[in-house]
Design a protein around this motif. Structure first.
Motif, PDB file in Angstrom:
ATOM      1  N   ALA A  28      35.466 -54.994 -48.894  1.00 17.32           N
ATOM      2  CA  ALA A  28      34.930 -54.874 -47.537  1.00 17.32           C
ATOM      3  C   ALA A  28      33.490 -55.370 -47.584  1.00 17.32           C
ATOM      4  N   VAL A  29      33.195 -56.384 -46.790  1.00 14.12           N
ATOM      5  CA  VAL A  29      31.846 -56.956 -46.747  1.00 14.12           C
ATOM      6  C   VAL A  29      31.188 -56.504 -45.442  1.00 14.12           C
ATOM      7  N   HIS A  30      29.990 -55.966 -45.552  1.00  7.75           N
ATOM      8  CA  HIS A  30      29.269 -55.352 -44.438  1.00  7.75           C
ATOM      9  C   HIS A  30      28.148 -56.287 -43.967  1.00  7.75           C
ATOM     10  N   VAL A  31      28.202 -56.698 -42.709  1.00  3.07           N
ATOM     11  CA  VAL A  31      27.114 -57.505 -42.142  1.00  3.07           C
ATOM     12  C   VAL A  31      26.655 -56.833 -40.852  1.00  3.07           C
ATOM     13  N   ASN A  32      25.413 -56.339 -40.856  1.00  7.18           N
ATOM     14  CA  ASN A  32      24.882 -55.684 -39.656  1.00  7.18           C
ATOM     15  C   ASN A  32      23.486 -56.194 -39.284  1.00  7.18           C
ATOM     16  N   VAL A  33      23.157 -57.392 -39.761  1.00  7.73           N
ATOM     17  CA  VAL A  33      21.873 -58.001 -39.403  1.00  7.73           C
ATOM     18  C   VAL A  33      22.113 -59.414 -38.870  1.00  7.73           C
ATOM     19  N   ASP A  34      21.273 -59.799 -37.922  1.00  6.13           N
ATOM     20  CA  ASP A  34      21.346 -61.146 -37.348  1.00  6.13           C
ATOM     21  C   ASP A  34      20.418 -62.046 -38.157  1.00  6.13           C
ATOM     22  N   ASP A  35      20.901 -62.413 -39.332  1.00  2.00           N
ATOM     23  CA  ASP A  35      20.094 -63.205 -40.262  1.00  2.00           C
ATOM     24  C   ASP A  35      21.020 -64.232 -40.916  1.00  2.00           C
ATOM     25  N   ALA A  36      20.777 -65.498 -40.624  1.00  2.00           N
ATOM     26  CA  ALA A  36      21.635 -66.569 -41.150  1.00  2.00           C
ATOM     27  C   ALA A  36      21.684 -66.559 -42.672  1.00  2.00           C
ATOM     28  N   VAL A  38      21.482 -63.917 -44.696  1.00  2.00           N
ATOM     29  CA  VAL A  38      22.388 -62.836 -45.101  1.00  2.00           C
ATOM     30  C   VAL A  38      23.838 -63.237 -44.845  1.00  2.00           C
ATOM     31  N   MET A  39      24.097 -63.847 -43.711  1.00  2.00           N
ATOM     32  CA  MET A  39      25.459 -64.273 -43.379  1.00  2.00           C
ATOM     33  C   MET A  39      25.966 -65.304 -44.388  1.00  2.00           C
ATOM     34  N   ASN A  40      25.105 -66.249 -44.746  1.00  2.00           N
ATOM     35  CA  ASN A  40      25.491 -67.256 -45.738  1.00  2.00           C
ATOM     36  C   ASN A  40      25.671 -66.642 -47.124  1.00  2.00           C
ATOM     37  N   VAL A  41      24.834 -65.678 -47.470  1.00  2.00           N
ATOM     38  CA  VAL A  41      25.002 -64.995 -48.759  1.00  2.00           C
ATOM     39  C   VAL A  41      26.353 -64.268 -48.774  1.00  2.00           C
ATOM     40  N   ALA A  42      26.703 -63.616 -47.672  1.00  2.00           N
ATOM     41  CA  ALA A  42      28.002 -62.930 -47.585  1.00  2.00           C
ATOM     42  C   ALA A  42      29.139 -63.926 -47.813  1.00  2.00           C
ATOM     43  N   VAL A  65      33.147 -56.951 -42.040  1.00  2.00           N
ATOM     44  CA  VAL A  65      32.965 -56.063 -40.898  1.00  2.00           C
ATOM     45  C   VAL A  65      31.582 -56.293 -40.318  1.00  2.00           C
ATOM     46  N   THR A  66      31.548 -56.671 -39.037  1.00  2.00           N
ATOM     47  CA  THR A  66      30.280 -56.964 -38.363  1.00  2.00           C
ATOM     48  C   THR A  66      30.034 -55.962 -37.251  1.00  2.00           C
ATOM     49  N   TYR A  67      28.793 -55.516 -37.154  1.00  2.00           N
ATOM     50  CA  TYR A  67      28.398 -54.660 -36.036  1.00  2.00           C
ATOM     51  C   TYR A  67      26.888 -54.722 -35.878  1.00  2.00           C
ATOM     52  N   ALA A  76      30.973 -66.681 -30.578  1.00  2.00           N
ATOM     53  CA  ALA A  76      31.081 -68.105 -30.237  1.00  2.00           C
ATOM     54  C   ALA A  76      29.780 -68.552 -29.580  1.00  2.00           C
ATOM     55  N   GLY A  77      29.279 -69.698 -30.003  1.00  2.00           N
ATOM     56  CA  GLY A  77      28.059 -70.244 -29.431  1.00  2.00           C
ATOM     57  C   GLY A  77      26.780 -69.648 -29.998  1.00  2.00           C
ATOM     58  N   LYS A  78      26.880 -68.589 -30.790  1.00  2.00           N
ATOM     59  CA  LYS A  78      25.689 -67.960 -31.371  1.00  2.00           C
ATOM     60  C   LYS A  78      25.724 -67.914 -32.890  1.00  2.00           C
ATOM     61  N   SER A  79      26.899 -67.923 -33.464  1.00  2.00           N
ATOM     62  CA  SER A  79      27.020 -67.765 -34.908  1.00  2.00           C
ATOM     63  C   SER A  79      26.431 -68.962 -35.645  1.00  2.00           C
ATOM     64  N   PRO A  80      25.471 -68.708 -36.546  1.00  2.00           N
ATOM     65  CA  PRO A  80      24.926 -69.811 -37.341  1.00  2.00           C
ATOM     66  C   PRO A  80      25.878 -70.240 -38.466  1.00  2.00           C
ATOM     67  N   VAL A  81      26.968 -69.496 -38.642  1.00  2.00           N
ATOM     68  CA  VAL A  81      27.910 -69.805 -39.724  1.00  2.00           C
ATOM     69  C   VAL A  81      29.328 -70.038 -39.192  1.00  2.00           C
ATOM     70  N   ALA A  82      29.447 -70.356 -37.923  1.00  2.00           N
ATOM     71  CA  ALA A  82      30.767 -70.539 -37.302  1.00  2.00           C
ATOM     72  C   ALA A  82      31.606 -71.586 -38.023  1.00  2.00           C
ATOM     73  N   ASP A  83      31.003 -72.705 -38.390  1.00  2.00           N
ATOM     74  CA  ASP A  83      31.756 -73.765 -39.070  1.00  2.00           C
ATOM     75  C   ASP A  83      32.267 -73.298 -40.434  1.00  2.00           C
ATOM     76  N   ARG A  84      31.442 -72.573 -41.153  1.00  2.00           N
ATOM     77  CA  ARG A  84      31.861 -72.050 -42.466  1.00  2.00           C
ATOM     78  C   ARG A  84      32.982 -71.030 -42.313  1.00  2.00           C
ATOM     79  N   ILE A  85      32.854 -70.168 -41.312  1.00  2.00           N
ATOM     80  CA  ILE A  85      33.911 -69.169 -41.067  1.00  2.00           C
ATOM     81  C   ILE A  85      35.221 -69.864 -40.777  1.00  2.00           C
ATOM     82  N   SER A  86      35.173 -70.885 -39.946  1.00  2.00           N
ATOM     83  CA  SER A  86      36.385 -71.637 -39.601  1.00  2.00           C
ATOM     84  C   SER A  86      36.998 -72.286 -40.839  1.00  2.00           C
TER      85      SER A  86
END
Length: 144
Positions: A28-36, A38-42, A65-67, A76-86
């Motif tokens: 379970a990976v925890h992401v609760n900060v709006d920091d590109a 941190v998101m990329n590290v995850a 898990v994001t909150y 959508a339209g805000k995620s700095p990692v949308a392409d990687r997630i896809s």
């Protein structure tokens, strides 16, 4: 002597077969900060874990898990990692993304309209509760 060698050989085959089957690791990976960063590290952690466990012959199941502000990871339209997630979701059928409904509701209210999730994200009632549930199910916890 031949019977003992045959029995020993069969034992080795059975042991090797059991090792080759591997085990399944649940993370379970925890992401609760709006920091590109941190998101990329995850996502880097997930890619590295997946590669490692594949090389070991093991399976990996990951739920991100994001909150709170971290919900931006799956908006959508805000995620700095949308392409990687896809891309990663196409490569890893064992990767899921959970979006907190409490946070979604608050963000939608503030925006005056429903904020849209990425297709890869699934809404859960509460991100914090989801993390607890996953850990109770035996998932290992990772916070980048």
């Amino acid at each position: 002597m031949k019977k003992r060698l045959a029995a020993a050989f069969m034992g080795i085959l059975v042991a090797t077969s059991a090792l080759a089957e591997g085990v399944t690791h649940h993370i379970a990976v925890h992401v609760n900060v709006d920091d590109a960063t941190v998101m990329n590290v995850a996502l880097n952690n997930i890619a590295n874990l997946n590669k490692y466990y594949q090389e070991q012959g093991d399976d990996l199941v990951v739920e991100v898990v994001t909150y709170g502000p971290g919900l931006n990871m799956v908006l959508a339209g805000k995620s700095p990692v949308a392409d990687r997630i896809s891309a990663m979701s196409l490569e890893m059928d064992n990767l899921t993304f959970a979006a907190c409904a409490n946070t979604h509701r608050a963000m939608s209210k503030k925006a005056g309209e429903d904020v849209v999730l990425l297709d890869e994200a699934t809404m859960v009632p509460s991100g914090a509760v989801r993390l607890v549930e996953l850990q109770e199910q035996g998932y290992s916890y990772l916070r980048p």
